[in-house]
Design an enzyme around this catalytic site. Sequence first.
Site, PDB file in Angstrom:
ATOM      1  N   TRP A 111       0.982  -1.227  -0.065  1.00 39.43           N
ATOM      2  CA  TRP A 111       0.084   0.089  -0.161  1.00 39.43           C
ATOM      3  C   TRP A 111       0.777   1.176   0.010  1.00 39.43           C
ATOM      4  O   TRP A 111       0.335   2.249  -0.038  1.00 39.43           O
ATOM      5  CB  TRP A 111      -0.971   0.179   1.238  1.00 39.43           C
ATOM      6  CG  TRP A 111      -1.937  -1.117   1.316  1.00 39.43           C
ATOM      7  CD1 TRP A 111      -1.946  -2.167   0.382  1.00 39.43           C
ATOM      8  CD2 TRP A 111      -3.009  -1.269   2.241  1.00 39.43           C
ATOM      9  NE1 TRP A 111      -3.143  -3.091   0.787  1.00 39.43           N
ATOM     10  CE2 TRP A 111      -3.572  -2.380   1.860  1.00 39.43           C
ATOM     11  CE3 TRP A 111      -3.477  -0.566   3.274  1.00 39.43           C
ATOM     12  CZ2 TRP A 111      -4.934  -2.898   2.520  1.00 39.43           C
ATOM     13  CZ3 TRP A 111      -4.431  -0.841   4.007  1.00 39.43           C
ATOM     14  CH2 TRP A 111      -5.353  -2.039   3.704  1.00 39.43           C
ATOM     15  N   HIS A 117      12.842  -2.517  -0.980  1.00 38.81           N
ATOM     16  CA  HIS A 117      11.909  -1.829  -2.055  1.00 38.81           C
ATOM     17  C   HIS A 117      12.606  -0.945  -2.694  1.00 38.81           C
ATOM     18  O   HIS A 117      13.497  -0.176  -2.063  1.00 38.81           O
ATOM     19  CB  HIS A 117      10.743  -1.336  -1.558  1.00 38.81           C
ATOM     20  CG  HIS A 117       9.672  -1.233  -2.555  1.00 38.81           C
ATOM     21  ND1 HIS A 117       9.828   0.184  -3.419  1.00 38.81           N
ATOM     22  CD2 HIS A 117       8.689  -1.772  -2.998  1.00 38.81           C
ATOM     23  CE1 HIS A 117       8.945   0.378  -4.140  1.00 38.81           C
ATOM     24  NE2 HIS A 117       8.147  -0.667  -4.178  1.00 38.81           N
ATOM     25  N   GLU A 169      11.409  -6.410  -9.605  1.00 38.56           N
ATOM     26  CA  GLU A 169      10.596  -5.221  -9.810  1.00 38.56           C
ATOM     27  C   GLU A 169      11.335  -4.286 -10.661  1.00 38.56           C
ATOM     28  O   GLU A 169      12.162  -3.426 -10.039  1.00 38.56           O
ATOM     29  CB  GLU A 169      10.020  -4.367  -8.651  1.00 38.56           C
ATOM     30  CG  GLU A 169       9.222  -5.430  -7.681  1.00 38.56           C
ATOM     31  CD  GLU A 169       8.403  -4.353  -6.675  1.00 38.56           C
ATOM     32  OE1 GLU A 169       7.147  -4.299  -6.985  1.00 38.56           O
ATOM     33  OE2 GLU A 169       8.939  -3.699  -5.911  1.00 38.56           O
ATOM     34  N   GLY A 203       4.703   2.121 -11.032  1.00 39.25           N
ATOM     35  CA  GLY A 203       3.868   3.400 -10.958  1.00 39.25           C
ATOM     36  C   GLY A 203       3.760   3.892 -12.269  1.00 39.25           C
ATOM     37  O   GLY A 203       3.130   4.946 -12.278  1.00 39.25           O
ATOM     38  N   GLY A 215       1.377  -2.498  -6.336  1.00 43.79           N
ATOM     39  CA  GLY A 215       1.377  -1.215  -5.525  1.00 43.79           C
ATOM     40  C   GLY A 215      -0.091  -0.546  -6.018  1.00 43.79           C
ATOM     41  O   GLY A 215      -1.259  -0.873  -5.144  1.00 43.79           O
ATOM     42  N   GLY A 216      -0.035   0.285  -7.131  1.00 43.93           N
ATOM     43  CA  GLY A 216      -1.415   0.992  -7.178  1.00 43.93           C
ATOM     44  C   GLY A 216      -2.490   0.152  -7.148  1.00 43.93           C
ATOM     45  O   GLY A 216      -3.714   0.692  -6.588  1.00 43.93           O
TER      46      GLY A 216
HETATM   47  P1  PGA Z   1       3.143  -0.536  -8.935  1.00 44.26           P
HETATM   48  O1  PGA Z   1       4.032  -0.633  -7.715  1.00 44.26           O
HETATM   49  O2  PGA Z   1       1.975  -1.892  -8.993  1.00 44.26           O
HETATM   50  O3  PGA Z   1       2.260   0.629  -8.605  1.00 44.26           O
HETATM   51  O4  PGA Z   1       3.829  -0.481 -10.155  1.00 44.26           O
HETATM   52  C1  PGA Z   1       4.610  -2.033  -7.439  1.00 44.26           C
HETATM   53  C2  PGA Z   1       5.648  -1.854  -6.197  1.00 44.26           C
HETATM   54  O5  PGA Z   1       6.241  -0.860  -6.286  1.00 44.26           O
HETATM   55  O6  PGA Z   1       5.846  -2.710  -5.432  1.00 44.26           O
END
Ligand code: PGA
Length: 251
Positions: free
Chosen positions: A10, A95, A167, A173, A234-235
């Site tokens: 989140w 992260h 990632e 994002g 994330g989003g």
């Molecule tokens: P995102 O972020 O799904 O918004 O691209 C993923 C993350 O940073 O873990």
Amino acid sequence: MRKKIVAGNWKMNKTVGEAVALVEGLKLELANVVGVEAVVCPPFTALKTVSDLIADTEIKLGSQNMSSEDDGAYTGEVSHGMLKELFVKYVILGHSERREYYKETDYWINKKVKKALEKNLRPIVCVGEKLEDREAGKTEAVVEAQVRGSLADITAEQFEDVVVAYEPVWAIGTGKTATAEQAQDVHKFIRGIIADMVGQEAADGLRIQYGGSMKPANAAELMSQPDIDGGLIGGAALDAASFAGIVNAGM
Ligand code: PGA
């Protein structure tokens, strides 16, 4: 057979009140999920509330960071004991936002990973290259250095409790997802490094999540790749229906 794991990061979103609303939605949406582990990682301030709300469900709790120390004069830090008291099972470590904005290095991430494992918390260890690395043909070199550095000295047995999240920073994002093929290539590469570090059996058992603009619309294709064992979201984790859509895509 590796059980898929979809975790919602989140980030710095959701007050306690907003977290309650999201979790109530998730409890309805995820009531019939089987075969996929669903994890929510709220900000520290909402952990207690979310923990209480999901206590009677299969949803697991994660945090977004953890101190490498046990207790003491570390202003602003949160310890393993504080997390375990709230029934946190997973901790996201390393992260890219922590690496980039808070200058966390593989050395510190490795210290945290070791502490988490020693205290029976399961680290979700994030690695991934930046756009300039990819364009310079350095994806494998960057990812390998992060994997070897952040997971140094972890034994084959300890790897049973580790999750790695690949990632690509350029996909986080941004709405730009790695293609299933690009992601699969790096996941396979990571599994090969782990095999070299601690043996094939531990590597075969390791769950490797993909993260970076994963959505219900692209999740099934990504998670159908042989080395992609789930997602770090994330989003799309900020909305109950879209997070559940991704979890369902892993079934
Ligand atoms: P995102 O972020 O799904 O918004 O691209 C993923 C993350 O940073 O873990």
